[in-house]
Design an enzyme around this catalytic site. Structure first.
Site, PDB file in Angstrom:
ATOM      1  N   GLN A 108       0.851  -1.188   0.000  1.00 40.07           N
ATOM      2  CA  GLN A 108       0.000   0.000   0.000  1.00 40.07           C
ATOM      3  C   GLN A 108       0.887   1.238   0.000  1.00 40.07           C
ATOM      4  O   GLN A 108       1.578   1.527   0.977  1.00 40.07           O
ATOM      5  CB  GLN A 108      -0.933   0.017   1.213  1.00 40.07           C
ATOM      6  CG  GLN A 108      -1.978   1.127   1.130  1.00 40.07           C
ATOM      7  CD  GLN A 108      -2.928   1.113   2.315  1.00 40.07           C
ATOM      8  OE1 GLN A 108      -2.562   1.521   3.399  1.00 40.07           O
ATOM      9  NE2 GLN A 108      -4.144   0.630   2.097  1.00 40.07           N
ATOM     10  N   HIS A 165      -8.905   8.318   3.875  1.00 40.98           N
ATOM     11  CA  HIS A 165      -8.574   8.464   5.294  1.00 40.98           C
ATOM     12  C   HIS A 165      -7.804   9.737   5.646  1.00 40.98           C
ATOM     13  O   HIS A 165      -6.991   9.727   6.578  1.00 40.98           O
ATOM     14  CB  HIS A 165      -7.775   7.249   5.780  1.00 40.98           C
ATOM     15  CG  HIS A 165      -8.551   5.975   5.759  1.00 40.98           C
ATOM     16  ND1 HIS A 165      -8.008   4.760   6.109  1.00 40.98           N
ATOM     17  CD2 HIS A 165      -9.838   5.717   5.414  1.00 40.98           C
ATOM     18  CE1 HIS A 165      -8.928   3.812   5.972  1.00 40.98           C
ATOM     19  NE2 HIS A 165     -10.048   4.385   5.554  1.00 40.98           N
ATOM     20  N   TYR A 194      -5.398  11.222   4.339  1.00 37.61           N
ATOM     21  CA  TYR A 194      -3.999  11.321   3.968  1.00 37.61           C
ATOM     22  C   TYR A 194      -3.857  12.305   2.808  1.00 37.61           C
ATOM     23  O   TYR A 194      -4.845  12.851   2.317  1.00 37.61           O
ATOM     24  CB  TYR A 194      -3.440   9.936   3.639  1.00 37.61           C
ATOM     25  CG  TYR A 194      -3.553   8.964   4.789  1.00 37.61           C
ATOM     26  CD1 TYR A 194      -3.173   9.347   6.083  1.00 37.61           C
ATOM     27  CD2 TYR A 194      -4.063   7.679   4.622  1.00 37.61           C
ATOM     28  CE1 TYR A 194      -3.283   8.468   7.157  1.00 37.61           C
ATOM     29  CE2 TYR A 194      -4.174   6.799   5.693  1.00 37.61           C
ATOM     30  CZ  TYR A 194      -3.795   7.206   6.958  1.00 37.61           C
ATOM     31  OH  TYR A 194      -3.906   6.344   8.026  1.00 37.61           O
ATOM     32  N   CYS A 241      -5.919  -3.911  18.827  1.00 40.08           N
ATOM     33  CA  CYS A 241      -5.523  -3.468  17.490  1.00 40.08           C
ATOM     34  C   CYS A 241      -5.430  -1.950  17.392  1.00 40.08           C
ATOM     35  O   CYS A 241      -4.385  -1.414  17.013  1.00 40.08           O
ATOM     36  CB  CYS A 241      -6.481  -4.027  16.440  1.00 40.08           C
ATOM     37  SG  CYS A 241      -8.224  -3.689  16.762  1.00 40.08           S
ATOM     38  N   ALA A 254     -10.832 -15.683  31.004  1.00 41.15           N
ATOM     39  CA  ALA A 254      -9.472 -16.019  31.432  1.00 41.15           C
ATOM     40  C   ALA A 254      -9.359 -17.510  31.734  1.00 41.15           C
ATOM     41  O   ALA A 254      -8.432 -18.186  31.283  1.00 41.15           O
ATOM     42  CB  ALA A 254      -9.069 -15.193  32.647  1.00 41.15           C
ATOM     43  N   GLN A 272     -17.966 -12.417  33.307  1.00 45.74           N
ATOM     44  CA  GLN A 272     -18.318 -11.014  33.129  1.00 45.74           C
ATOM     45  C   GLN A 272     -18.225 -10.575  31.676  1.00 45.74           C
ATOM     46  O   GLN A 272     -18.802  -9.561  31.297  1.00 45.74           O
ATOM     47  CB  GLN A 272     -17.429 -10.145  34.019  1.00 45.74           C
ATOM     48  CG  GLN A 272     -17.754 -10.298  35.491  1.00 45.74           C
ATOM     49  CD  GLN A 272     -16.845  -9.478  36.380  1.00 45.74           C
ATOM     50  OE1 GLN A 272     -16.405  -8.400  36.012  1.00 45.74           O
ATOM     51  NE2 GLN A 272     -16.546 -10.005  37.549  1.00 45.74           N
TER      52      GLN A 272
END
Length: 646
Positions: A101, A168, A170, A349, A394, A421
């Protein structure tokens, strides 16, 4: 399910891809400070190729030496070719195709103050007297040449595909968008002029690559949150120009980092799956060009439907392949049930990418991300019986990783269901996928034949019966109780009980605590209340929430009419009001119910630890049982512990 389109080949110019799945450019922080490819980055890409992906793109790769920030890949000089060749070789050796890219970052280059920010028009820097200058004609010419030279290097490095990044916020997108581009020369004004720089870049790229090499282009479907910005009609018109200049495929994304629209770039769980597909479909229909759909596509059936309905020709499946690099292989083999699903939590991420504390990105569902070789499963030569106390994420992660390594886990959960949870959090608005993931994790543990015992509280007596070699404590946390007058009144409850459906809220409600849980429970209850007020003692809400989820949650609260008060400490609860100290002013907020969401604390397990110490049984504590934090930490700790059990 059989896939008629998803795993069928597609030919673009002289390139044939084995399937329609694209692994997109995503920031990793895995490049070196001076912008070279690393073995870590090669292993990361190769793992997704082994998993069956059809086309893998590098993360953004700087084309212009004057605007190439550190820690991002670069292709701006010949010295980068050998490292990039190692990357393409690894992708090819594992049966994949490699794309690069090409990127000129504009304002994003500001992360490295030694580099040039190339923008079309002057822009004041908030909080300073400095104004960023517009790009000169000489700089524009140099940038165009840089794209062409980068394309030449990409061919030498062995890439199969080039993608020109024109979205985006840029530099190319900034020239195209009237929101950013206010030039009066030949690069500004009407669409044809605003598109001039981009078309020149495309032509420079096309001149430097073989005729049979495909050229992709990433675009925004339209400008969000930018008044007077690009419309989808203008994007369609521009794409037709780009097609004439040599672009073969449109990669239809969305979002910009100059506004709240950044949420569309790395869309969190709050945004609907496939939220941008209809934009791709319209652009495909009206341009007649090959098109890629992007945006929360995380299920193979969903991807197949997009292709079947001719809304796109290919699909980007990015974070779903971060969560499970075997995504493609599992779908092809009909084992969709075993795919570890991305849930759009953004904890590893995106939050990991912008964090100064994390050296590179990670994934809540896959702590092996970026550690592919280090985390390779190694079978034990000395199987051990390991008692896992707690069936939340976990505990489930620990049990399943133990099983993979050849140990014998016994998982005991005090309640009647698995997921803990994490499943409870899935009751909050727009978070159903989180609950689904927790339940699927439990179902997978059952399928793998793990000894699971529900309604079983771990006690010293139980440990004596099971006689484990080691014990893992993953019993989670419980809500912190308010320590103020009136906290025990009958109309006072906590967020866990509300989300679990144990306590119904009506009338006027006050939520004490403006962190993630407080905000979500406020939104959860607002439909059944006359009004909801959140009281937070800090100066800002959602301080424990990632940037993109924070945008979505705060927008939803605003739309729901939830009131918020910051810098306010709750000092007393009365039968019909909450008393707060707001920067020295005492105020009363009328209410019928009070919901405490002031945090959680680890559950007690002193008796277990004492018994194990006396019996010489090693004990490991993970997740909220150690300290209440995010699920990302809990899953990572489970993996670290398992690797230490030999």
């Amino acid at each position: 399910m059989s896939y008629k389109y998803l795993f069928n080949p597609i030919k673009i110019r002289g390139l044939e891809l084995k399937n329609r799945i694209v692994f997109p450019a995503m920031g990793t922080k895995m490049a070196t400070e001076d912008k070279f490819v690393t073995k870590q980055l090669i292993d990361y890409q190769a793992e997704r190729v082994k998993g069956g992906c059809g086309l893998n793109f590098t993360e953004v790769c700087s084309v212009y030496s004057k605007a190439a920030p550190k820690k991002f890949l670069a292709i701006s000089e010949d010295k980068y070719i050998p490292g990039l060749k190692e990357l393409t070789d690894a992708i090819h050796e594992n049966g994949g195709k490699a794309g690069v890219q090409l990127w000129l970052g504009g304002l994003a280059v500001g992360s490295d103050q030694t580099q040039m920010i190339i923008i079309p028009s002057p822009m004041p820097v908030p909080g300073t007297e400095y104004t960023l200058p517009e790009a000169s004609l000489d700089t524009i010419k140099e940038a165009v040449e840089a794209f062409g030279e980068a394309a030449r290097r990409a061919v030498e490095a062995g890439f199969d595909v080039i993608e020109f990044h024109a979205g985006h916020n840029y530099t190319p997108h900034s020239f195209l968008s009237p929101y950013f581009n206010r030039r009066t020369d030949e690069y500004g004004g009407e669409l044809k002029n605003r598109a001039r720089f981009l078309i020149e870049c495309i032509e420079a790229i096309r001149k430097n690559i073989p005729e049979d090499m495909p050229l992709f282009m990433r675009i925004d479907a339209h400008d969000d949150y930018l008044e007077g910005g690009l419309t989808i009609e203008e994007i369609i018109e521009f794409c037709k120009m780009a097609g004439m200049a040599g672009v073969d495929v449109l990669d239809v994304s969305r979002g910009n980092f100059s506004s709240a629209a950044i949420k569309y770039e790395v869309p969190p769980i709050d945004l609907p799956r496939g939220f941008n597909v209809e934009n791709a479909a319209r652009i495909r229909r009206e341009t007649g060009m090959l098109t890629i759909a992007v945006g929360r596509i995380n299920d193979p059936h969903q991807a197949e439907d997009i292709l079947t309905e001719e809304k796109a020709d290919m699909v980007v499946i990015g974070r779903a392949q971060l969560a499970d690099p075997e995504f493609c292989n599992k779908a092809m083999a009909g084992k969709e049930y075993s795919i570890v699903r991305c849930i759009g939590c953004n904890q590893g991420c995106y939050d990991g990418f912008v964090s100064t504390e994390m050296p590179f990105i990670t994934c809540l569902r896959n702590p092996a991300l970026g550690r592919e070789e280090e985390y390779r499963v190694v079978m034990t030569a000395t199987p051990k019986k390991v008692l896992v106390a707690g069936g939340g994420v976990a505990g489930l992660e620990a049990a399943m990783q133990l099983k993979k390594r050849g140990h014998v886990p016994v998982l005991c959960e005090a309640s009647s269901s698995l997921g803990g949870q994490f499943a409870l959090a899935g009751e909050a608005p727009r978070k159903a996928e989180m609950k689904e993931a927790a339940l699927a994790m439990g179902a997978q543990a059952v399928r793998e034949g793990i000894d699971i015992r529900l309604n079983t509280l771990v006690t010293p007596e139980l440990i004596g019966e099971i006689k484990p070699d080691e014990v893992i404590i993953a019993i989670g946390s419980m809500p912190i109780k308010l320590q103020i007058s009136g906290a025990n009144l009958p109309h006072v409850t906590n967020s866990h009980d509300v989300l679990a459906g144990k306590q119904k809220i009506s009338g006027k409600a006050v939520v004490i605590g403006g962190g993630l849980v407080g905000l979500e429970v406020a939104e959860y209850i607002h439909k059944n209340t006359d009004n909801v007020t959140i009281v937070e003692m800090l100066d800002k809400l959602a301080k424990d929430l990632g940037d993109l989820r924070s945008i979505c949650v705060m927008e939803s609260l605003y739309a729901a009419g939830v009131k918020t008060i910051t810098n306010a400490k709750c000092i007393e609860i009365k039968e019909n009001a909450v008393v707060v100290d707001r920067m020295g002013n005492i105020e009363e907020i009328p209410c019928d119910y009070v919901v405490s969401a002031v945090g959680a604390k680890s559950r007690g397990f002193a008796d277990i630890r004492e018994y194990c110490s006396k019996e010489g049984i090693p004990v490991h504590i993970i997740g909220d049982a150690l300290r209440a934090r995010r699920a990302l930490n809990a899953v990572a700790e489970a993996n670290e512990v398992i690797r230490r059990i030999s």
